[in-house]
Design a protein around this motif. Sequence first.
Motif, PDB file in Angstrom:
ATOM      1  N   VAL A 237      42.984  32.616  40.764  1.00 13.56           N
ATOM      2  CA  VAL A 237      42.518  32.679  42.149  1.00 13.56           C
ATOM      3  C   VAL A 237      41.306  33.607  42.193  1.00 13.56           C
ATOM      4  O   VAL A 237      41.402  34.767  41.757  1.00 13.56           O
ATOM      5  N   PRO A 238      40.149  33.153  42.689  1.00 14.73           N
ATOM      6  CA  PRO A 238      38.962  34.017  42.709  1.00 14.73           C
ATOM      7  C   PRO A 238      39.063  35.101  43.766  1.00 14.73           C
ATOM      8  O   PRO A 238      39.719  34.923  44.804  1.00 14.73           O
ATOM      9  N   VAL A 239      38.419  36.209  43.501  1.00 20.65           N
ATOM     10  CA  VAL A 239      38.265  37.292  44.472  1.00 20.65           C
ATOM     11  C   VAL A 239      36.785  37.329  44.822  1.00 20.65           C
ATOM     12  O   VAL A 239      35.992  38.001  44.166  1.00 20.65           O
ATOM     13  N   SER A 240      36.418  36.536  45.857  1.00 23.82           N
ATOM     14  CA  SER A 240      35.015  36.338  46.189  1.00 23.82           C
ATOM     15  C   SER A 240      34.290  35.926  44.911  1.00 23.82           C
ATOM     16  O   SER A 240      34.787  35.102  44.157  1.00 23.82           O
ATOM     17  N   ASP A 241      33.127  36.504  44.635  1.00 23.97           N
ATOM     18  CA  ASP A 241      32.460  36.258  43.355  1.00 23.97           C
ATOM     19  C   ASP A 241      32.536  37.493  42.467  1.00 23.97           C
ATOM     20  O   ASP A 241      31.781  37.633  41.514  1.00 23.97           O
ATOM     21  N   GLU A 242      33.484  38.397  42.781  1.00 21.41           N
ATOM     22  CA  GLU A 242      33.606  39.657  42.057  1.00 21.41           C
ATOM     23  C   GLU A 242      34.451  39.533  40.799  1.00 21.41           C
ATOM     24  O   GLU A 242      34.272  40.286  39.835  1.00 21.41           O
ATOM     25  N   GLY A 243      35.415  38.616  40.798  1.00 24.33           N
ATOM     26  CA  GLY A 243      36.315  38.497  39.666  1.00 24.33           C
ATOM     27  C   GLY A 243      37.382  37.469  39.956  1.00 24.33           C
ATOM     28  O   GLY A 243      37.242  36.629  40.852  1.00 24.33           O
ATOM     29  N   VAL A 244      38.482  37.531  39.222  1.00 22.76           N
ATOM     30  CA  VAL A 244      39.521  36.517  39.355  1.00 22.76           C
ATOM     31  C   VAL A 244      40.883  37.138  39.055  1.00 22.76           C
ATOM     32  O   VAL A 244      41.018  37.989  38.183  1.00 22.76           O
ATOM     33  N   LEU A 245      41.885  36.716  39.832  1.00 18.18           N
ATOM     34  CA  LEU A 245      43.277  37.093  39.597  1.00 18.18           C
ATOM     35  C   LEU A 245      43.918  35.990  38.761  1.00 18.18           C
ATOM     36  O   LEU A 245      43.790  34.808  39.070  1.00 18.18           O
ATOM     37  N   VAL A 246      44.628  36.396  37.697  1.00 12.57           N
ATOM     38  CA  VAL A 246      45.240  35.441  36.775  1.00 12.57           C
ATOM     39  C   VAL A 246      46.730  35.714  36.681  1.00 12.57           C
ATOM     40  O   VAL A 246      47.146  36.867  36.507  1.00 12.57           O
ATOM     41  N   LEU A 247      47.544  34.655  36.815  1.00 16.30           N
ATOM     42  CA  LEU A 247      48.988  34.727  36.594  1.00 16.30           C
ATOM     43  C   LEU A 247      49.334  33.745  35.490  1.00 16.30           C
ATOM     44  O   LEU A 247      48.945  32.568  35.565  1.00 16.30           O
ATOM     45  N   THR A 248      50.062  34.196  34.475  1.00 13.69           N
ATOM     46  CA  THR A 248      50.496  33.296  33.414  1.00 13.69           C
ATOM     47  C   THR A 248      52.000  33.109  33.493  1.00 13.69           C
ATOM     48  O   THR A 248      52.729  34.013  33.920  1.00 13.69           O
ATOM     49  N   GLU A 249      52.453  31.931  33.079  1.00 16.68           N
ATOM     50  CA  GLU A 249      53.882  31.595  33.142  1.00 16.68           C
ATOM     51  C   GLU A 249      54.324  30.976  31.831  1.00 16.68           C
ATOM     52  O   GLU A 249      53.594  30.181  31.235  1.00 16.68           O
ATOM     53  N   ARG A 250      55.512  31.343  31.402  1.00 22.10           N
ATOM     54  CA  ARG A 250      56.038  30.843  30.138  1.00 22.10           C
ATOM     55  C   ARG A 250      56.894  29.599  30.330  1.00 22.10           C
ATOM     56  O   ARG A 250      57.105  28.847  29.386  1.00 22.10           O
ATOM     57  N   ARG A 251      57.421  29.391  31.501  1.00 26.99           N
ATOM     58  CA  ARG A 251      58.314  28.258  31.732  1.00 26.99           C
ATOM     59  C   ARG A 251      57.507  27.029  32.120  1.00 26.99           C
ATOM     60  O   ARG A 251      56.750  27.043  33.082  1.00 26.99           O
ATOM     61  N   GLU A 252      57.706  25.924  31.395  1.00 25.85           N
ATOM     62  CA  GLU A 252      56.942  24.720  31.684  1.00 25.85           C
ATOM     63  C   GLU A 252      57.301  24.125  33.034  1.00 25.85           C
ATOM     64  O   GLU A 252      56.498  23.447  33.654  1.00 25.85           O
ATOM     65  N   GLU A 253      58.550  24.365  33.501  1.00 27.06           N
ATOM     66  CA  GLU A 253      58.941  23.790  34.782  1.00 27.06           C
ATOM     67  C   GLU A 253      58.557  24.663  35.958  1.00 27.06           C
ATOM     68  O   GLU A 253      58.865  24.345  37.104  1.00 27.06           O
TER      69      GLU A 253
END
Length: 420
Positions: free
Chosen positions: A221-237
């Motif tokens: 998810v972008p934070v304006s043009d300043e950077g980006v929030l990243v969430l990673t998930e291990r479960r395929e479902e």
Amino acid sequence: MMVRRADDRRLRLVLARPTGWIAGGELPARRAARRRDVAPFGTEMLDQLPEQCQHGESLVLLLDGPGCEGMLVTGAVAGMVPQGSDNPDLMDRAAVGASVFLREKLRTEKRQQLPDQLIGYFEELNAADCEDGVWRALASHALRIVGAHMALTLVHDRARGIVRAPAAPDARPGEHRPCIVWDDRLSTAGLLLSEDARRGGTAEFAAPLFGDPATALLAHVPVSDEGVLVLTERREERIFEPEDWDVLRALALQAEMALRRVRLIDSVRSLSLTDPLTGLGNRRHMEVVMAHAWAAARRGEPLVVMALDLDGFKEVNDTRGHDAGDRMLCEVAAALRAEARGSDVLVRYGGDEFLVILPGSTVDGANALAERVRRRLDGAVGISAGVAAYAPEHETPESLIREADRRLYESKARGRSLVS
């Protein structure tokens, strides 16, 4: 980088036949299914279950009753499901239903907790006094509110064309920070799958974020043009629900506003401590720095102060105008920046007088700095200097500065472009 859990949740499905006893009373199975305030199974059946299966939100009970319907229970949620001995896929269909029930239960819990979690997030953002603090708050609260295996924020470095995690407060010099090449896909919210990040995939740029082989997908998810929030998930479902995306966008928007606030405060602070013409520190800045340097000097650390003055500055203003005088002041400021150490503090003390605070230096070091500045100016303007080193007889920082001033005027009295 924020990590919430190490292992994934697994469901346990237990198949049992009802005893006809519901919380100590005999009730039809259909009526029990509509009751949310009592346990839809009897105490006798509980005694028959393994002890480790009688508690915990991952427990799912399928009550196989008479007729064509059974009851599926997970936590406080109950519902009817088709059943019967002629349905060999009962357990498979029950497992799907259990997953839906459990997901709804978790969704309900998240909604109930959201107001308090948002308040905590806003409080941390308001307390942040630097940009890195805002980025860290965004990652930690996004992980707590939305849920995932790992959360991190990446700050956009446009000059280098990358996004990189901010430094941790206790980070060691040169410590590794996650970093990837910027891609325009990061400017909008979306998902990336692990297969996309493999060599030759459509999102190969994201490969460093899939270092854990168990990582299945990545939400950004972008934070304006300043950077980006990243969430990673291990479960395929794992499914990011529409309301999850709404919350993530709201968190990013609040972080963007907090970044603006921090920068505004920094700008005001800078204006209050900076000379607007030369960009050097002003007298207020000098007072703040001297307070710390003075305390260190009292503990035995060397401290030297050098006062510099431009030779013939009044004549320049009178004959060539104030614009020429301003350009001369800026030239001297630029020469000081180029020749001073990183630990030296440069101040425009007033008019055409400058002050250099040199923690840990000596009189010889200050004299050498004055000579380097004079050579860099190459005759464009002359300077005279006075140097004073801390000694126990100096009672206040002002007394040390006055001694440097006195020596400056001694130099000017003896002739221009001298150091005393």
